[in-house]
Design a protein around this motif. Structure first.
Motif, PDB file in Angstrom:
ATOM      1  N   UNK A  86      11.528  -0.381  -1.209  1.00 39.40           N
ATOM      2  CA  UNK A  86      11.691   0.852  -0.761  1.00 39.40           C
ATOM      3  C   UNK A  86      10.334   1.308   0.261  1.00 39.40           C
ATOM      4  N   UNK A  87       9.646   0.416   0.979  1.00 41.64           N
ATOM      5  CA  UNK A  87       8.747   0.869   1.817  1.00 41.64           C
ATOM      6  C   UNK A  87       7.508   1.212   1.025  1.00 41.64           C
ATOM      7  N   UNK A  88       7.313   1.065  -0.157  1.00 36.56           N
ATOM      8  CA  UNK A  88       6.142   1.511  -0.818  1.00 36.56           C
ATOM      9  C   UNK A  88       4.955   0.316  -0.796  1.00 36.56           C
ATOM     10  N   UNK A  89       3.689   0.949  -0.743  1.00 37.72           N
ATOM     11  CA  UNK A  89       2.564   0.034  -0.581  1.00 37.72           C
ATOM     12  C   UNK A  89       1.672   0.585  -1.880  1.00 37.72           C
ATOM     13  N   UNK A  90       1.113  -0.514  -2.521  1.00 35.10           N
ATOM     14  CA  UNK A  90      -0.139  -0.274  -3.237  1.00 35.10           C
ATOM     15  C   UNK A  90      -1.305  -0.747  -2.826  1.00 35.10           C
ATOM     16  N   UNK A 135       4.240   8.885  -6.094  1.00 37.64           N
ATOM     17  CA  UNK A 135       3.332   8.877  -7.535  1.00 37.64           C
ATOM     18  C   UNK A 135       3.449   7.478  -7.966  1.00 37.64           C
ATOM     19  N   UNK A 136       2.462   7.161  -9.198  1.00 39.15           N
ATOM     20  CA  UNK A 136       2.714   5.889  -9.679  1.00 39.15           C
ATOM     21  C   UNK A 136       4.102   5.581 -10.374  1.00 39.15           C
ATOM     22  N   UNK A 137       4.665   6.565 -10.770  1.00 41.11           N
ATOM     23  CA  UNK A 137       5.977   6.341 -11.188  1.00 41.11           C
ATOM     24  C   UNK A 137       7.130   5.700 -10.169  1.00 41.11           C
ATOM     25  N   UNK A 138       6.867   6.081  -8.968  1.00 37.81           N
ATOM     26  CA  UNK A 138       7.879   5.527  -7.907  1.00 37.81           C
ATOM     27  C   UNK A 138       7.642   4.007  -7.903  1.00 37.81           C
ATOM     28  N   UNK A 139       6.652   3.538  -8.406  1.00 34.69           N
ATOM     29  CA  UNK A 139       6.658   2.117  -8.446  1.00 34.69           C
ATOM     30  C   UNK A 139       7.113   1.384  -9.502  1.00 34.69           C
ATOM     31  N   UNK A 140       7.412   2.001 -10.621  1.00 30.06           N
ATOM     32  CA  UNK A 140       8.188   1.579 -11.715  1.00 30.06           C
ATOM     33  C   UNK A 140       9.624   0.997 -11.511  1.00 30.06           C
ATOM     34  N   UNK A 141       9.808  -0.341 -11.925  1.00 32.05           N
ATOM     35  CA  UNK A 141      10.862  -1.118 -11.543  1.00 32.05           C
ATOM     36  C   UNK A 141      11.059  -1.805 -10.335  1.00 32.05           C
ATOM     37  N   UNK A 142      10.201  -1.241  -9.229  1.00 35.61           N
ATOM     38  CA  UNK A 142      10.367  -1.919  -8.005  1.00 35.61           C
ATOM     39  C   UNK A 142       9.846  -3.217  -8.052  1.00 35.61           C
ATOM     40  N   UNK A 143      10.475  -4.155  -7.081  1.00 34.42           N
ATOM     41  CA  UNK A 143      10.060  -5.632  -6.965  1.00 34.42           C
ATOM     42  C   UNK A 143       8.896  -5.481  -5.789  1.00 34.42           C
ATOM     43  N   UNK A 144       7.980  -6.463  -6.277  1.00 37.04           N
ATOM     44  CA  UNK A 144       6.830  -6.752  -5.200  1.00 37.04           C
ATOM     45  C   UNK A 144       7.519  -7.474  -4.347  1.00 37.04           C
ATOM     46  N   UNK A 145       7.280  -7.327  -3.161  1.00 33.52           N
ATOM     47  CA  UNK A 145       7.749  -8.337  -2.027  1.00 33.52           C
ATOM     48  C   UNK A 145       6.799  -8.836  -1.193  1.00 33.52           C
ATOM     49  N   UNK A 146       5.593  -8.501  -1.141  1.00 38.51           N
ATOM     50  CA  UNK A 146       4.694  -8.848  -0.128  1.00 38.51           C
ATOM     51  C   UNK A 146       3.229  -8.625  -0.773  1.00 38.51           C
ATOM     52  N   UNK A 147       2.522  -9.539   0.024  1.00 34.26           N
ATOM     53  CA  UNK A 147       0.874  -9.431  -0.270  1.00 34.26           C
ATOM     54  C   UNK A 147       0.190  -9.442   0.836  1.00 34.26           C
ATOM     55  N   UNK A 148      -0.592  -8.611   1.310  1.00 30.90           N
ATOM     56  CA  UNK A 148      -1.487  -8.735   2.479  1.00 30.90           C
ATOM     57  C   UNK A 148      -2.883  -8.292   2.274  1.00 30.90           C
ATOM     58  N   UNK A 149      -3.718  -8.206   3.388  1.00 32.79           N
ATOM     59  CA  UNK A 149      -5.022  -7.793   3.472  1.00 32.79           C
ATOM     60  C   UNK A 149      -4.970  -6.494   4.597  1.00 32.79           C
ATOM     61  N   UNK A 150      -5.728  -5.568   4.228  1.00 32.63           N
ATOM     62  CA  UNK A 150      -5.939  -4.620   5.235  1.00 32.63           C
ATOM     63  C   UNK A 150      -7.718  -4.167   5.196  1.00 32.63           C
ATOM     64  N   UNK A 151      -8.255  -4.962   6.025  1.00 31.68           N
ATOM     65  CA  UNK A 151      -9.701  -5.027   6.087  1.00 31.68           C
ATOM     66  C   UNK A 151     -10.127  -5.436   4.589  1.00 31.68           C
ATOM     67  N   UNK A 152     -10.962  -4.655   3.893  1.00 32.40           N
ATOM     68  CA  UNK A 152     -11.289  -5.365   2.453  1.00 32.40           C
ATOM     69  C   UNK A 152     -10.242  -4.928   1.365  1.00 32.40           C
ATOM     70  N   UNK A 153      -9.269  -4.469   1.848  1.00 37.68           N
ATOM     71  CA  UNK A 153      -8.325  -3.969   0.652  1.00 37.68           C
ATOM     72  C   UNK A 153      -7.387  -4.954   0.796  1.00 37.68           C
ATOM     73  N   UNK A 154      -6.574  -4.855  -0.679  1.00 31.87           N
ATOM     74  CA  UNK A 154      -5.445  -5.646  -1.089  1.00 31.87           C
ATOM     75  C   UNK A 154      -4.443  -4.896  -1.059  1.00 31.87           C
ATOM     76  N   UNK A 155      -3.233  -5.149  -0.368  1.00 31.95           N
ATOM     77  CA  UNK A 155      -1.824  -4.439  -0.388  1.00 31.95           C
ATOM     78  C   UNK A 155      -0.753  -5.248  -1.024  1.00 31.95           C
ATOM     79  N   UNK A 156      -0.319  -4.643  -2.211  1.00 28.70           N
ATOM     80  CA  UNK A 156       0.702  -5.112  -2.598  1.00 28.70           C
ATOM     81  C   UNK A 156       2.023  -4.220  -1.786  1.00 28.70           C
ATOM     82  N   UNK A 157       2.932  -5.009  -1.432  1.00 26.08           N
ATOM     83  CA  UNK A 157       4.251  -4.343  -0.851  1.00 26.08           C
ATOM     84  C   UNK A 157       5.396  -4.325  -1.911  1.00 26.08           C
TER      85      UNK A 157
END
Length: 120
Positions: A32-36, A7-29
């Protein structure tokens, strides 16, 4: 009402550790292995505000992601083709969203030319 995992709440308080692309998508890492995964459509934009807690713009604002140094706003001006947001756990979850295809930035000139001229 359906339940979404993660859930979106699972991202609360988590540190962003990376940024990448997946095709035309932007991925924030995140920790705890979560990706937006964010797919912007034609009128979608990211906007950075230097203050954390910046408000989401009225009509076009979709989301705000607060960081220590500011807020990343996601806006979409088109009412017909809104951006999509997915939260997934692990590389396998991320791979399930991969549209496939070639990554142009990973190809040399010969492979890129071959891909463009392979079919009409």
């Amino acid at each position: 009402m359906s339940t979404v995992h993660p859930s979106p709440r699972d991202l609360e308080g988590k540190k962003a550790t990376g940024l990448r692309r997946l095709g035309k998508r932007t991925v924030l890492e995140f920790e705890d292995g979560l990706f937006l995964v964010i797919h912007l459509m034609i009128a979608g934009r990211f906007r950075w505000k230097d203050e954390p807690g910046a408000p989401i713009p009225g009509k076009v604002g979709l989301a705000a992601f607060d960081f220590h140094s500011g807020t990343l706003l996601l806006t979409e001006a088109s009412p017909k083709r809104p951006a999509s947001l997915h939260i997934v756990r692990g590389e396998a979850g991320l791979a399930a969203l991969d549209p496939g295809g070639l990554e142009p930035l990973d190809l040399d000139l010969a492979a890129f030319t071959e891909a463009l001229t392979h079919e009409s």
